[in-house]
Design an enzyme around this catalytic site. Structure first.
Site, mmCIF file in Angstrom:
data_model
loop_
_atom_site.group_PDB
_atom_site.id
_atom_site.type_symbol
_atom_site.label_atom_id
_atom_site.label_comp_id
_atom_site.label_asym_id
_atom_site.label_seq_id
_atom_site.Cartn_x
_atom_site.Cartn_y
_atom_site.Cartn_z
ATOM 1 N N CYS A 174 29.662 -14.987 -13.297
ATOM 2 C CA CYS A 174 29.317 -16.170 -12.503
ATOM 3 C C CYS A 174 30.417 -16.590 -11.539
ATOM 4 O O CYS A 174 30.239 -17.559 -10.787
ATOM 5 C CB CYS A 174 28.963 -17.323 -13.429
ATOM 6 S SG CYS A 174 27.637 -16.897 -14.577
ATOM 7 N N HIS A 312 31.436 -26.398 -11.460
ATOM 8 C CA HIS A 312 30.672 -25.231 -11.912
ATOM 9 C C HIS A 312 29.617 -25.633 -12.925
ATOM 10 O O HIS A 312 28.577 -24.973 -13.015
ATOM 11 C CB HIS A 312 31.606 -24.196 -12.538
ATOM 12 C CG HIS A 312 30.881 -22.989 -13.049
ATOM 13 N ND1 HIS A 312 30.304 -22.055 -12.210
ATOM 14 C CD2 HIS A 312 30.604 -22.558 -14.320
ATOM 15 C CE1 HIS A 312 29.729 -21.113 -12.924
ATOM 16 N NE2 HIS A 312 29.886 -21.384 -14.206
ATOM 17 N N HIS A 349 21.075 -22.364 -12.481
ATOM 18 C CA HIS A 349 22.284 -21.549 -12.395
ATOM 19 C C HIS A 349 21.960 -20.183 -11.799
ATOM 20 O O HIS A 349 21.174 -19.418 -12.353
ATOM 21 C CB HIS A 349 22.885 -21.394 -13.793
ATOM 22 C CG HIS A 349 24.193 -20.670 -13.825
ATOM 23 N ND1 HIS A 349 24.975 -20.453 -12.712
ATOM 24 C CD2 HIS A 349 24.869 -20.080 -14.863
ATOM 25 C CE1 HIS A 349 26.055 -19.789 -13.040
ATOM 26 N NE2 HIS A 349 26.015 -19.547 -14.346
#
Length: 420
Positions: A174, A312, A349
């Site tokens: 990620c 994040h 996400h």
């Protein structure tokens, strides 16, 4: 290191919009992209909510069955070697080039590079391997490798657009597209390239998303309105999304000569690893803390000068807690109180595309003068005490923005952006 780096073009294919204007309106109004989504034909699977991309049909392993908005002309010879998320990337690339005032002819002189991030296509890989195994590997698709492995975006886009500068793919889960942005900044700062194109893209299908279920990383909330709620006490995992985001990054004097209108300046970045776990963030966000400090130092700014932080925070209990602690250490404990939000409450996400997507959001916020709020945040976790977490988007123009990304293995990457 005196060469300035500007963002001059953006392209979005996302769950909250397929162009910059729609994305900006979604961020301002708090309109999310979550839905009850039948990605898998098994009622026993408890994961029910996802954040799909609209107006694209790419759920078949055959490119002949795919469809996309009519405004894009994807050549047949290019389609044959694309994965589903490659279609998203192609369309976002076309958007970004038009936004920056560039054409395909501008990209082939060796002064333009391409850095991409994706996990590849598990969906296509499984399909091609099943086909090969059915014939005891006597038959197979000649494009099977380039459609499916992690470099599929850079293979296809570099070939289609005739890019002869630096071309590479980044794979740090990620944090992947954030790494791509960071190293793109350095390519320009060091004089190696005049322009870099950064692409982040992912698919949303069972093969990409459901392997996270055994890790207990996915939300089991069946309400699209509350399934993704970063920093909230009731968060229970992330909601998956796909799409693509493309950033055109240029050396400032080149952008000025072309008459480009920049979104923002990229003035620093930093990275650090937790050195802690293959999959779980350090409990006190050690690596992210250091990455933020390094980004601020590289940018030559103090914590008190940052106006907005795009966190994040994915809506997982462990990850959000670790980031909150790191943010408090770097900012709250030094007397700074920037606005903090996670736009994943709206988008879900995007895995390896998350850093590029959120850098694009930051660029929009800087140019258009707003700071996104924390969608679906009702009761902030106690570890967020002291953080400035507005629920609604603020119509206030930030001057300096920090963008955070974290990935498996403790990879942490942060960028600092400045309003032009």
């Amino acid at each position: 290191m005196s060469r300035s780096v500007l963002i001059t073009g953006l392209g979005f294919i996302t769950s909250i919009g397929n162009d910059a204007a729609t994305v900006s309106e979604s961020l301002r109004s708090g309109r999310g992209g979550m839905a009850l989504h039948p990605l898998w034909d098994n009622p026993n699977i408890p994961v029910k909510v996802a954040a799909p991309v609209r107006d694209f049909t790419v759920d078949s392993p055959s490119w002949r069955d795919w469809s996309w908005p009519a405004r894009y002309d994807v050549p047949r010879e290019t389609l044959r070697s694309l994965a589903p998320h490659g279609v998203y990337a192609f369309c976002a690339m076309e958007q970004a080039l038009a936004d920056a005032g560039l054409t395909k002819a501008d990209l082939g002189n060796g002064e333009t590079g391409l850095f991409c991030a994706s996990a590849g296509s598990a969906f296509m890989l499984h399909h091609h391997l099943a086909h090969a195994r059915s014939s005891n590997f006597e038959r197979g698709n000649p494009m099977g490798v380039v459609t499916s492995i992690a470099g599929t975006l850079n293979f296809n886009l570099a070939a289609h657009y005739g890019i002869t500068g630096a071309v590479a793919g980044f794979v740090s889960a990620c944090a992947s597209s954030s790494h791509a942005i960071g190293y793109a900044i350095d390519e320009i700062r060091l004089g190696r390239q005049e322009r870099m194109i950064v692409v982040g893209a992912e698919e949303l299908n069972a093969d990409t998303l459901l392997p996270f279920a055994p890790m207990r990383a996915l939300s089991l909330n069946t309400d699209p309105a509350t399934a993704s709620r970063p920093f909230d006490t009731a968060r229970d995992g992330f909601v998956g999304t796909g799409g693509a985001v493309v950033l055109i990054i240029e050396e400032a004097s080149l952008a000025r000569r072309r008459g480009a209108t920049p979104y923002a300046e990229l003035i620093g970045w930093g990275q650090a690893s937790d050195g802690h776990s293959v999959a779980i963030s350090h409990p006190e966000g050690a690596g992210l803390r250091e990455a933020m400090k390094r980004a601020l130092r590289d940018a030559g700014v103090t914590p008190g000068q940052i106006d907005y932080i795009n966190a994040h925070a994915t809506s997982t209990p462990i990850g959000d807690r670790a980031e909150a602690i790191a943010l408090r250490t770097v900012f709250t404990d030094t007397g700074a109180s920037p606005v903090v939000s996670s736009t994943k409450g709206l988008t879900g996400h995007g895995l390896s595309m998350a850093g590029a997507m959120e850098a694009g959001f930051c660029a929009l916020a800087l140019r258009e003068g707003f700071m996104p709020g924390n969608a679906h945040l009702s009761h902030a976790d106690e570890t967020c005490a002291g953080l400035n977490l507005p629920r609604e988007t603020l119509s206030v123009a930030p001057s300096l923005v920090l963008n955070n990304s974290s990935g498996f293995g403790g990879s942490n990457v942060c960028h600092v952006l400045r309003r032009i």
